[in-house]
Design an enzyme around this catalytic site. Structure first.
Site, PDB file in Angstrom:
ATOM      1  CD  GLU A   1     -32.353  38.162  54.948  1.00 31.67           C
ATOM      2  OE1 GLU A   1     -33.379  38.789  55.975  1.00 31.67           O
ATOM      3  OE2 GLU A   1     -31.777  38.904  54.736  1.00 31.67           O
TER       4      GLU A   1
ATOM      5  CG  ASN B   1     -30.618  42.336  52.189  1.00 27.66           C
ATOM      6  OD1 ASN B   1     -31.019  41.139  52.271  1.00 27.66           O
ATOM      7  ND2 ASN B   1     -30.745  43.103  53.284  1.00 27.66           N
ATOM      8  CD  GLU B   2     -34.539  42.738  54.311  1.00 23.39           C
ATOM      9  OE1 GLU B   2     -34.158  43.867  54.949  1.00 23.39           O
ATOM     10  OE2 GLU B   2     -34.553  41.820  54.788  1.00 23.39           O
TER      11      GLU B   2
ATOM     12  NE  ARG C   1     -29.690  36.621  50.591  1.00 19.50           N
ATOM     13  CZ  ARG C   1     -30.012  37.432  51.245  1.00 19.50           C
ATOM     14  NH1 ARG C   1     -29.899  37.259  52.722  1.00 19.50           N
ATOM     15  NH2 ARG C   1     -30.193  38.818  51.015  1.00 19.50           N
TER      16      ARG C   1
ATOM     17  CE1 TYR D   1     -36.106  37.360  59.733  1.00 22.44           C
ATOM     18  CE2 TYR D   1     -36.434  38.704  57.546  1.00 22.44           C
ATOM     19  CZ  TYR D   1     -35.505  37.808  58.340  1.00 22.44           C
ATOM     20  OH  TYR D   1     -34.208  37.504  58.134  1.00 22.44           O
TER      21      TYR D   1
ATOM     22  CG  HIS E   1     -35.855  38.778  52.972  1.00 21.81           C
ATOM     23  ND1 HIS E   1     -34.819  39.594  52.941  1.00 21.81           N
ATOM     24  CD2 HIS E   1     -35.598  38.042  51.796  1.00 21.81           C
ATOM     25  CE1 HIS E   1     -33.997  39.185  52.160  1.00 21.81           C
ATOM     26  NE2 HIS E   1     -34.144  38.304  51.346  1.00 21.81           N
TER      27      HIS E   1
ATOM     28  CD1 TRP F   1     -30.701  37.152  60.355  1.00 22.23           C
ATOM     29  CD2 TRP F   1     -29.961  37.470  58.049  1.00 22.23           C
ATOM     30  NE1 TRP F   1     -30.009  38.127  60.155  1.00 22.23           N
ATOM     31  CE2 TRP F   1     -29.352  38.192  58.986  1.00 22.23           C
ATOM     32  CE3 TRP F   1     -29.687  37.320  56.744  1.00 22.23           C
ATOM     33  CZ2 TRP F   1     -28.541  38.970  58.779  1.00 22.23           C
ATOM     34  CZ3 TRP F   1     -28.628  37.893  56.217  1.00 22.23           C
ATOM     35  CH2 TRP F   1     -27.882  38.898  57.236  1.00 22.23           C
TER      36      TRP F   1
END
Length: 464
Positions: A250, A154-155, A78, A223, A221, A279
Site C-alpha cells: 500500500e 492486513n496491518e 488487491r 505512508y 505500507h 491505496w
C-alpha cells in the site's frame, strides 16, 4: 493505516521426509512463487505487481471496478475481504471475486482486513483468526495458485506490542501450510503496516525460513513514515541486501501522518523490480477520502492521485506487464459447487453469462477464429470478452469484426484497439498480443452499454 477501514525404520522415515519435502517444493512451484527477491510465475517468468486495492468487502456491488482497474493498465488488484469484523465475504463471493480477476486478466491478491491494528484498535482480529477464515475458504482457493496470492492479514499489529508480530506471523504461515495451502503468501508489517520500529525488516529472514515452502513475500505500507527518499531507498535496499522478496503493498501520495514521497516510491520500485499496489480505488472514508483514485467508482473521473498512480512517471500504465498465465490461453472462471454460486449481493449480474458466439474454425496459413462471450451483465451495462485463436500456422496480427443488432455500444476496452462505425465493430491486436503460434490464443475484454436486448453477435477473424 490507522484511520481506516498472522535402523530400517529410521531410514524409511528419512526417505519419506525427503520425498515429502520435494513434493511440497514441486507443488509450491506450480503457481506464483518467490525466488530470491523476485516473484515468478510457474513458467519462471518474473511477475512484478502493478495495481491498486479495491475495498470489495464494503462495496460488494461495485464489481465493474475489476474491469475498470484493468482498463487503466493494472496487472494486479488487491481485494479487501472480511471474515466477520465487517460483513463476512462467503466462499461464494470470494469465488466470484476470483472469477472477476481472471476474466479481467488480473492477478488477485486477496487480503483479510479483520486484523488491521490488532493490539491497538478495538475489534481487530488476531492473525490466528485470519487463518481460520482462509481455511474456511480453502475449497474455492485450491487450484488457483497461478492467479491468487493470499495476503494473510492486513496491518496485523498497531503500535502496541509490535514485537509479537514475529511469532504470530510464523504461526500463521505454519498453519496455512499445514492446512495444505500451496499459494504464494503475503505478510504485512506491524506498526499499521509501516514497520517504523523495523520488526519485520529485522526478523524477515527467520519468518521466511519458517515457511516450509519458502514461498512468502513481505509487504510494506508506505505512508507518512516514508516521507523522504532516504527512508524509502533504505528500506527497499535492506530487503534486497538480505535477498528477501518485498512488495509495496500500500502507499499513497499524502496522508494525515505525513507526506509520502510517492515519486521515490514509484521510481525505486521500477528500478529495483519491486511490485507496488496503491491505496485505493474508491470509497475511502474517515478523513482519508483524498486517497480515492477515482471519484464514486467512476473510471472516467480520475482524481489527482489516480492520475499520478496510473498515468504518471513510473506509473502503472507505463510499467505494468500482464501475467503470462493469461498469454496463449483464455482465463478460466472457477466452477464452484451449486451451493457456492455467487449471491445477488456479490455481483450486479442480472442474468447468467450468455453462450459464446464463435467464428468459423481457423483454417490453414494465417487463419484465426474468434469467440465472443458476455461474461457479466447488469442494468444498462455489460462486460464482454473475445478469445482469438490462431489456425495451424503462426500469425503476426489479427482483426476481429462484428455488428451489433440491438444497439449495444462499447465504452471501454483493454488488450485491443477497437474502432466503431455505427453498429459495426473492428478490434485489432495491440503490440504485445498479435503474434500467436499455431493453435495459440489470446483474448481481449471490454465494457459496453445495452438497452432492451443484448444478443451475442456473430464474429469473424482475419489474420496476417
Amino acid at each position: 493505516m490507522r484511520t481506516r477501514f498472522i535402523a530400517a525404520g529410521a531410514a524409511l522415515l528419512a526417505l519419506l521426509t525427503s520425498v515429502l519435502a520435494m513434493t511440497q517444493s514441486a507443488q509450491a512451484a506450480t503457481g506464483l512463487h518467490v525466488s530470491g527477491t523476485k516473484i515468478l510465475e510457474a513458467n519462471g517468468n518474473q511477475f512484478i505487481m502493478r495495481g491498486t486495492s479495491h475495498a470489495h468487502t464494503w462495496f460488494p456491488s461495485q464489481t465493474s471496478s475489476f474491469a475498470n482497474i484493468k482498463s487503466l493498465g493494472a496487472n494486479t488488484v488487491r481485494v479487501v475481504l472480511s471474515g466477520g469484523r465487517w460483513t463476512a465475504n462467503a466462499a461464494s463471493d470470494v469465488a466470484n471475486v476470483i472469477a472477476l480477476c481472471k476474466q479481467n486478466r488480473l492477478i488477485c491478491v486477496l487480503e483479510n482486513h479483520d486484523t488491521t491494528g490488532y493490539g491497538e484498535q478495538s475489534g481487530a482480529y488476531t492473525l490466528d483468526q485470519a487463518v481460520d477464515y482462509w481455511v474456511g475458504l480453502k475449497s474455492v482457493l485450491t487450484g488457483q495458485e497461478n492467479y491468487v496470492v493470499i495476503n494473510i492479514g492486513n496491518e496485523p499489529y498497531g503500535n502496541n506490542s509490535p514485537s509479537a508480530w514475529t511469532s504470530a506471523t510464523k504461526s500463521a504461515i505454519s498453519r496455512m501450510r499445514s492446512a495444505g495451502f500451496q499459494h504464494l503468501l503475503m505478510v504485512d508489517a506491524p506498526n499499521w503496516g509501516q514497520d517504523w520500529q523495523f520488526v519485520m525488516r529485522d526478523n524477515a529472514a527467520s519468518v521466511f525460513d519458517g515457511d516450509p515452502q519458502k514461498n512468502t513475500v513481505f509487504s510494506i505500507h508506505m505512508y507518512g513514515v516514508f516521507d523522504t527518499a532516504a527512508e524509502v531507498t533504505g528500506y527497499l535496499q535492506a530487503f534486497q541486501s538480505a535477498g528477501l522478496p518485498l512488495v509495496i503493498g500500500e502507499f499513497g501520495n499524502m496522508h494525515s501522518d505525513g507526506d509520502p514521497d510517492e515519486d521515490t516510491i514509484m521510481s525505486q520500485a521500477q528500478s529495483r523490480g519491486v511490485g507496488y499496489l496503491g491505496w485505493s480505488w474508491s470509497g475511502n472514508g474517515g478523513g482519508v477520502e483524498y486517497l480515492d483514485q477515482v471519484t464514486n467508482f467512476n473510471v472516467s473521473q480520475l482524481t489527482s492521485w489516480g492520475q499520478r498512480l496510473f498515468n504518471g512517471a513510473n506509473g502503472i500504465k507505463s510499467t505494468a506487464k500482464e501475467a503470462t498465465i493469461y498469454s496463449g490461453q483464455p482465463p478460466v472462471s472457477p466452477s464452484p459447487s451449486p451451493s457456492a454460486s455467487p449471491s445477488p449481493s456479490a455481483s450486479p449480474s442480472a442474468s447468467p453469462s450468455r453462450s459464446p458466439s464463435p467464428s468459423p474454425s481457423p483454417g490453414g496459413a494465417k487463419g484465426c477464429a474468434a469467440t465472443y462471450t458476455v461474461t457479466n451483465q447488469w442494468g444498462g451495462g455489460f462486460q464482454g470478452e473475445v478469445t482469438v485463436k490462431a489456425g495451424s500456422s503462426a500469425i503476426s496480427g489479427w482483426t476481429v469484426t462484428w455488428t451489433y443488432a440491438n444497439g449495444q455500444a462499447i465504452t471501454q476496452v483493454w488488450n485491443a484497439t477497437v474502432t466503431s462505425n455505427g453498429s459495426s465493430i473492428t478490434a485489432r491486436n495491440v503490440s504485445y498480443n498479435g503474434g500467436l503460434g499455431a493453435g495459440a490464443s489470446t483474448s481481449f475484454g471490454f465494457l459496453g452499454s445495452w438497452n432492451g436486448a443484448n444478443g451475442v453477435p456473430a464474429v469473424s477473424c482475419t489474420a496476417s
